[in-house]
Design an enzyme around this catalytic site. Structure first.
Site, PDB file in Angstrom:
ATOM      1  N   GLY A 121       0.826  -1.203   0.000  1.00  0.00           N
ATOM      2  CA  GLY A 121       0.000   0.000   0.000  1.00  0.00           C
ATOM      3  C   GLY A 121       0.861   1.253   0.000  1.00  0.00           C
ATOM      4  CB  CYS A 122       0.292   4.603  -1.380  1.00  0.00           C
ATOM      5  SG  CYS A 122      -1.367   4.924  -0.757  1.00  0.00           S
ATOM      6  CE1 TYR A 123      -1.583   8.444   3.655  1.00  0.00           C
ATOM      7  CE2 TYR A 123      -3.405   6.964   3.223  1.00  0.00           C
ATOM      8  CZ  TYR A 123      -2.919   8.243   3.356  1.00  0.00           C
ATOM      9  OH  TYR A 123      -3.761   9.316   3.202  1.00  0.00           O
TER      10      TYR A 123
END
Lengths: 343, 343, 343, 343
Positions: free
Chosen positions: A153-155
């Site tokens: 995931g990006c975060y």
């Protein structure tokens, strides 16, 4: 130079578009199929006008058999929940999979708790490797042989890269971690919801999913794996009025007595030879602008000595290092290409 | 209805402009003098084109004698360091002062450490009252008689309002506080520096002055005063790509065993009857957009129960509640007007 | 593959930075020298943090002799007025020049009227070729042998590409042209002026230099040359709250009786085989977002039949097709590379 | 001071919200009913969080009988097509109507062509007055007695105010008018369409509805009425990356021989005594930022003498002078209040 054949399932979203943009100029890749449930039959340039003149592909209805037969690797940029079944079919026919959804990132229990009630291919979870190449020893060897990559995931990418050296080095209390992260609106994809409308999102900042965002268990699982101690992350994501970019500020309490230089040395050692990590000079802090449209993660380190709080700021482009760029980095390693090829 | 006479020293900056905008429609105020060192002789509308047709005042060279003679109150919206001498002259002649600079906010020792090497009127520090009206018991009585109001810093306002009930109630460990705050660019005033240029600041987020920003000692001094325990704040300010607004997320460790409802009750009690504090419903988080151009501070509360971390999100308009609006709120209380008059 | 040696004089501005970014991944170019008057001695990454890890060059004081000796081509990205003298020295020593300033774009008379009072190398004007490759027949042959390329202005590029087919085809009255163009703030470079400050430029649109901007005579000179009739352009530039991109809407009265299809055919013929011009489908209008970070010019055509007004919308990235990308396109043609190489 | 009772039908959109904000502090108005089809039962502050603490109203299902009985005036901020039937019921019961939709702006023929196939109350068209107060002689007298006000379109307001003095004075050719207008995204209301999503609209400019936008016939009808000659407007609207504001640049050919000073005098005469028109000084051009959150229209005038093209730049806030502010201005005149009351 021989090229591999790659297909993209779900090519109309922002991550799909970014994948196309990167793969179109990748010297080792030929794009074979691009699919869309709702826009099949349209030319790619109708959906992604920036690709006009660069891409003559037409979006197809997803036909897994055909894709498996014609592709060495398939990128799944689909809504959550759709990947397991498709990945099962593709890998059964020898097509390797890089999944940009959350479907292969977590253990079954956590997945059921935070995402779908039922995982359609739980037996494949053990085949999947979590694709954060800067993180694990022997990663290159493992990914070279794996069938499925769970693209992070990006975060989670931004936060884990900021915290991994600290937990690996045993420098911090694993119950003291706070991640305060701000993301550009493209992180929400093309969803049409009021809060993503320009008139709402512009000149605005707001937290959401406070302490219960789905990337939180992802961060915790990976960091727990690295530290071999149960690790908690208090995670507060926020929408910032920009299109792309994540700035994460991670805070944790240092176990005394460690100096800031020790912390920095720990990072330098951990990321030695990693081409996409840029450790900034003393006193320099990352800005999202410097990583936009790149696969870099910029990291700056500071502390509040009085309370022994270490502060790590990390910046990525959520669509590149936070999604499609990292997916291509993983692809490069899966096929033995140079890690930075095409990036 | 009798009007008081107010003057603004330093009327060309953003806080000066916002003060003008508010005072022009304030029913109890007549604006007497507006001054500028560099733009004296120009009409206000040349500097603030939005005020064309609303204000016929001409900027004057600052003449403290004249101002003192003609004004009941003077707002000082000057660069740091200039206020003490001017405030001394004004108050000596009976003109009350609301100072928007940091010059009267701190004790002498801290002031010397973080700001100027020498305070020009240290004897006046004890005459000055820190102008955060929601904070102190007996504030109305005190400010009604005071000569000088030290108007709080913008970040300090957002952070202290989020933390005061917690430290007052003894609910948190005072060495566990982290404030992660994001500000619109107008917080920097009209300074011409590359980082505030649109092409740099747009589509960008970046931390600065990490753990050594000047509002940090201000937060610590006030919170220490309230809690009567030495209080540390690890403060990380960040520039966000918007013109106005501050979103502060404050984190602290709860002393067990306290529930989230207890925390919320503590806030409700603390801010009962305070017209500019809006405590948001359960699960609602503040957004800066909802407070723009208002004097409100919106507050949302959450926690991470696993680590007993309380999370308080507070949002203000940095130019209103964070500067000029709060200054007028203070003025209202100084002169016995309704607290919300003109706001 | 043999590489040419290129140097950049004035490498710290936005066009210099964009040039660096493009040339660093250009397969036929080795960057030799990068200069700066004020930042000599600094590493490029200190000025352009996005290039950290991609560029190890150090900025040098400009030494024209050394540059001429070591470079096949020099890009001049200097403030207006400095190029003539430097270009004279460089070309005298056999180093070819691509000048991004306005110094070689106009005839001497117009130059003196709109720019500097005195051109330092007027004899070189006839050696310079106006570098808009899509415009002129035999351009490839000419530029292959030329010493100096005058790289067009950003607004001029957008407007001329929208109007050239119309004036060449004799379709419009040459005294009826209006160009209404909106530019991102990076068009102003790194100048520190209040109007470019984020707090002023954001949420704002404003016209400036109405009907007397310096790109106006540039448009008129080129269009007059193409149409062989005196051509006037009423040009109104505007600042838009975005970092990059120009959207120009050009209006002109058609000489009857011509249909919209005739107009479109005229454009199709004029731009046949031009790789960077994208003529959009019927009913589709350009958006600046689709050309950002590319060398494309997107063009959409419509009309108001009632008044026989043709409307041409053109979009470019001001820093790429409007400056550095076009400069590299010109370099490619000067050295016989593929026109699109590295772009 | 006696108050009138006002209701808002359609109070959840941006114009509804802006109306609420203005009317809540209007000294002569009590808000009686606020309605919403889909959000009935919710508190206003749930839809408009900025109004928390300022408004305790609850949204009701629209009940026309009840509204008519309890209101002196009703503002209709409904989607196009719904107003005629409701206005008929309301006016039949003596409740006056200010309609913010296009339903009463045009003659029946044009309305049918550009909007709905069938107008539900064509007989009321002659009762409606076009509510641009700066435009018509005897407007105050007429509106004081009228039943229905057709509140003008946002683009139409900006363009007509820029052109009315010119066509009234017979200074321009009425077939030479071009209006190039840029609007903030809030002009589209709360519609959820991809082009209004932040990630699409930010850092982007694009024209739409080129030469066939629905405000075009509105401009033409009004200007034709004023000039008493058939007047055409070539109108190109564009989306700009900002929340609010319209900047319109209007171009027209002057009938010789008229000087720029004559043009300016013509504007000064036409707008003498109009409190919301600000004619800017020579050489000053309007910026949208200066009119945000105000009911002003700022106008700057220039020309290209060579082609006798007059250039009028006008700026408004699309939600205030372009919608709700103008609606309140009209209300003030309908009820004999001061024109600027509450604005």
């Amino acid at each position: 130079m021989k090229k591999i054949k790659a297909s993209i399932l779900g090519a109309t979203g922002y991550t799909g578009g970014e994948l196309l943009k990167i793969l179109l100029r990748h010297p080792r890749v030929e794009i074979k199929h691009v699919t869309s449930g709702s826009s099949a039959g349209k030319k790619v340039e109708e959906i992604h006008p920036s690709l006009k003149g660069l891409c003559s592909l037409v979006l197809e209805k997803p036909n897994v058999k055909k894709i498996a037969a014609g592709s060495d690797v398939a990128f799944l940029a689909l809504p959550g929940g759709q990947s397991p079944k498709i990945a099962a079919s593709l890998t059964a026919k020898g097509c390797r999979v890089i999944d940009l959804s959350p479907d292969f990132r977590l253990d079954l229990h956590t997945y059921h708790k935070f995402y779908q009630p039922r995982h359609a291919a739980p037996h494949l979870l053990k085949e999947a490797i979590y694709g954060l190449p800067e993180l694990f020893p022997f990663f290159k060897a493992k990914i070279f042989h794996c069938k499925i990559v769970a693209n992070p995931g990006c975060y989670a990418t931004a936060a884990i890269l900021a915290l991994a050296p600290l937990v690996k080095g045993g420098l911090i209390h694993t119950d003291s971690i706070i991640v305060d992260a701000k993301s550009g609106i493209s992180g929400a994809g093309k969803k049409l919801e009021p809060m993503y409308n320009f008139s709402e999102a512009n000149e605005n900042m707001t937290p959401y999913a406070v302490a219960h965002h789905r990337h939180m268990p992802e961060m915790e699982a990976i960091l727990t794996g690295i530290s071999r101690r149960e690790t908690f992350v208090t995670f507060v994501p926020q929408l910032a009025p920009m299109t792309r970019g994540i700035l994460a500020i991670s805070y944790a309490k240092l176990k005394k007595p460690v100096g800031l230089d020790d912390v920095k040395r720990c990072f330098a050692r951990f990321y030695e030879g990693k081409p996409f990590i840029r450790l900034l000079e003393d006193g320099v802090m990352p800005q999202t602008k410097a990583v936009l449209h790149t696969n870099f993660c910029d990291i700056g380190i500071a502390w509040d000595k009085r309370t022994m709080t270490v502060i790590v700021a990390s910046a990525i482009d959520n669509l590149v290092k936070g999604a499609s760029g990292q997916a291509v980095q993983n692809m490069n390693l899966m096929f033995g290409f140079k890690e930075t090829e095409g990036l």
